[in-house]
Write a protein that holds these residues in place. Sequence first.
Motif, PDB file in Angstrom:
ATOM      1  N   TRP A  51      36.843   7.076 -10.975  1.00 53.47           N
ATOM      2  CA  TRP A  51      37.040   5.626 -10.889  1.00 53.47           C
ATOM      3  C   TRP A  51      35.665   5.000 -10.770  1.00 53.47           C
ATOM      4  CZ3 TRP A  51      36.333   1.478  -7.439  1.00 53.47           C
ATOM      5  CH2 TRP A  51      37.135   0.361  -7.639  1.00 53.47           C
ATOM      6  N   TRP A  53      33.114   1.516 -10.740  1.00 55.57           N
ATOM      7  CA  TRP A  53      32.922   0.066 -10.652  1.00 55.57           C
ATOM      8  C   TRP A  53      31.434  -0.228 -10.844  1.00 55.57           C
ATOM      9  CZ3 TRP A  53      32.464   3.044  -6.364  1.00 55.57           C
ATOM     10  CH2 TRP A  53      31.533   2.688  -5.383  1.00 55.57           C
ATOM     11  N   GLY A  80      37.806  -1.312   1.283  1.00 57.77           N
ATOM     12  CA  GLY A  80      38.479  -0.376   0.396  1.00 57.77           C
ATOM     13  C   GLY A  80      39.084   0.837   1.069  1.00 57.77           C
ATOM     14  N   HIS A 277      43.948  -4.205 -13.729  1.00 59.09           N
ATOM     15  CA  HIS A 277      43.669  -2.933 -13.046  1.00 59.09           C
ATOM     16  C   HIS A 277      44.880  -2.471 -12.251  1.00 59.09           C
ATOM     17  CE1 HIS A 277      42.626  -0.597  -9.460  1.00 59.09           C
ATOM     18  NE2 HIS A 277      41.750   0.009 -10.247  1.00 59.09           N
ATOM     19  N   LEU A 300      36.878   0.037 -13.631  1.00 60.66           N
ATOM     20  CA  LEU A 300      37.289  -1.291 -13.198  1.00 60.66           C
ATOM     21  C   LEU A 300      36.604  -2.331 -14.071  1.00 60.66           C
ATOM     22  CD1 LEU A 300      38.661  -3.329 -11.364  1.00 60.66           C
ATOM     23  CD2 LEU A 300      36.773  -3.052  -9.740  1.00 60.66           C
ATOM     24  N   MET A 343      36.739  -3.353  -4.118  1.00 64.99           N
ATOM     25  CA  MET A 343      37.276  -2.479  -3.086  1.00 64.99           C
ATOM     26  C   MET A 343      38.768  -2.719  -2.849  1.00 64.99           C
ATOM     27  SD  MET A 343      35.069  -0.269  -2.167  1.00 64.99           S
ATOM     28  CE  MET A 343      34.788  -0.186  -3.958  1.00 64.99           C
ATOM     29  N   CYS A 345      40.787  -3.348  -5.291  1.00 63.24           N
ATOM     30  CA  CYS A 345      41.381  -2.587  -6.399  1.00 63.24           C
ATOM     31  C   CYS A 345      41.403  -1.098  -6.077  1.00 63.24           C
ATOM     32  CB  CYS A 345      40.594  -2.837  -7.683  1.00 63.24           C
ATOM     33  SG  CYS A 345      40.866  -4.470  -8.415  1.00 63.24           S
ATOM     34  N   TRP A 346      40.316  -0.595  -5.507  1.00 60.29           N
ATOM     35  CA  TRP A 346      40.262   0.821  -5.110  1.00 60.29           C
ATOM     36  C   TRP A 346      41.364   1.116  -4.091  1.00 60.29           C
ATOM     37  CZ3 TRP A 346      38.766   5.625  -5.858  1.00 60.29           C
ATOM     38  CH2 TRP A 346      38.588   6.497  -4.788  1.00 60.29           C
ATOM     39  N   SER A 347      41.536   0.236  -3.125  1.00 58.64           N
ATOM     40  CA  SER A 347      42.574   0.418  -2.117  1.00 58.64           C
ATOM     41  C   SER A 347      43.961   0.398  -2.750  1.00 58.64           C
ATOM     42  CB  SER A 347      42.455  -0.680  -1.053  1.00 58.64           C
ATOM     43  OG  SER A 347      43.459  -0.540  -0.068  1.00 58.64           O
ATOM     44  N   ALA A 371      35.009   8.364  -7.034  1.00 57.50           N
ATOM     45  CA  ALA A 371      34.572   7.001  -7.324  1.00 57.50           C
ATOM     46  C   ALA A 371      33.048   6.933  -7.304  1.00 57.50           C
ATOM     47  CB  ALA A 371      35.162   6.027  -6.303  1.00 57.50           C
ATOM     48  N   SER A 373      29.364   4.428  -8.816  1.00 59.65           N
ATOM     49  CA  SER A 373      28.856   3.194  -9.399  1.00 59.65           C
ATOM     50  C   SER A 373      27.529   3.468 -10.101  1.00 59.65           C
ATOM     51  CB  SER A 373      28.711   2.101  -8.339  1.00 59.65           C
ATOM     52  OG  SER A 373      28.499   0.832  -8.945  1.00 59.65           O
TER      53      SER A 373
END
Length: 447
Positions: A51, A53, A80, A277, A300, A343, A345-347, A371, A373
Amino acid sequence: MSEKLSRRRVLHGMMGGAAVSVGLPYFDCLFNTNGTALAQGGAFPVRFGTWFWGCGMNPARWVPTIEGPGYDLPPELAQGLTGFESKVSVLSGFDTPVNGENNHAHYSPPTVTLTGVAPTSPQHIPRSTFDVEIANVIGTSTRFRVLDITADGQGQAWSAQSAGTRSPAESSPIALYQRVFGNGFQVGGMGPFVPDPAVMVRRSVLSSVMDQTRELENELGSYDRQRLDQYFTSIRQLENQLNVLLSEPPDLPACFLPDAPKSENLTQEIAHVVATHNLMAELLTIALACDQTRVFNMNLWRVFTDVRFPGEEVGYHQLTHDEFLDQSLGYQPRSQRFLVEAMNCWSHLLAQLDSIEEGDGTLLDHMAVFAHSCTEFPKDHGTKNIPLLVAGSAGGRLASGRHIRGNGSPTSRAALTLQQAFDVPVSTWGDRDIATSSPITELLASG
């Protein structure tokens, strides 16, 4: 298991978006006596996902001060991870050396993290990414070896099957639904299985094409043979997909056919990107529960993202350059809004994965989601302290709920650790300064 419980029952009105029907949880009669495997035989499959971002984080508001289990949650991390602390490990202080190459802003860190090689340009894809190596081990018996998804309307993933080419990514929830849950999707245990004659014909034709194509190998130069090998790879994946379609689908109690999305808004407005998302996360969760795939990559938003809030002319990436650092706060308040949304969205993804019960655990417990970045503080374009998270325990293969400091070691250690956890036969990962043969032992269940 009784005939009555072998058929699908669903609950309505729970998972929002397209997924408005939810399968019942796994009942005791569906398991062995230990609750670790299906009563019909076989352990729960392990899954893996990435994942991504774009535009990093604010280190003072992200990196925990406490190491090991029971780590603290600084404000941005809390956004998150709250409620999932015991199921997510935070990796801090891991760097992405560039081996003497230029630091190609936003591109070098994820390329180093995923391939173990420093790119020579933003377009340079030096080798396959490590998710592909994991898919080659756990993804060969499903309809889709890998699902690549992006939520900001950009149709390309970070994943690469081989040097030079990134994998295309599905950017439409409606298209994702049609691809996974349209023609070819079957729910096991719903009655006698009858293979589709059209699929049988396609399988026969494909076998003939493969036989003819192999005869070309001796007539081609080395470069063309490499291209032919890439072609063979795609054909083998199609062949595997057809074989799955010709086999009776497994009877998976959490599997059901979700309702199709009725609409989508594929714009760069932040609310639309978040909604896209979250809808795709819900569909992906069902795809994993139905064993349509065991590996996924989800973006994302891209590195130079133009996602923006309503009424604002400047998108997120440009804003991180234009906005002054508020010295009293220690961060850029307008830019920070986007990280809060990321965060969230991650949650949301974690909540969906954790909502599917599997034995004495959940779908999230039987997978690992990595995840990452593209930088630390986005205004600086740094290659150090790249934010990394690992959610889930991969069916007991990984230790979860820890803060682990890398102390300047390369992110390739995370890639090596995850590959070894999924039984990829690799002892060293990376090139030159990035190369490592030292997994993160604290992340392994035996560590």
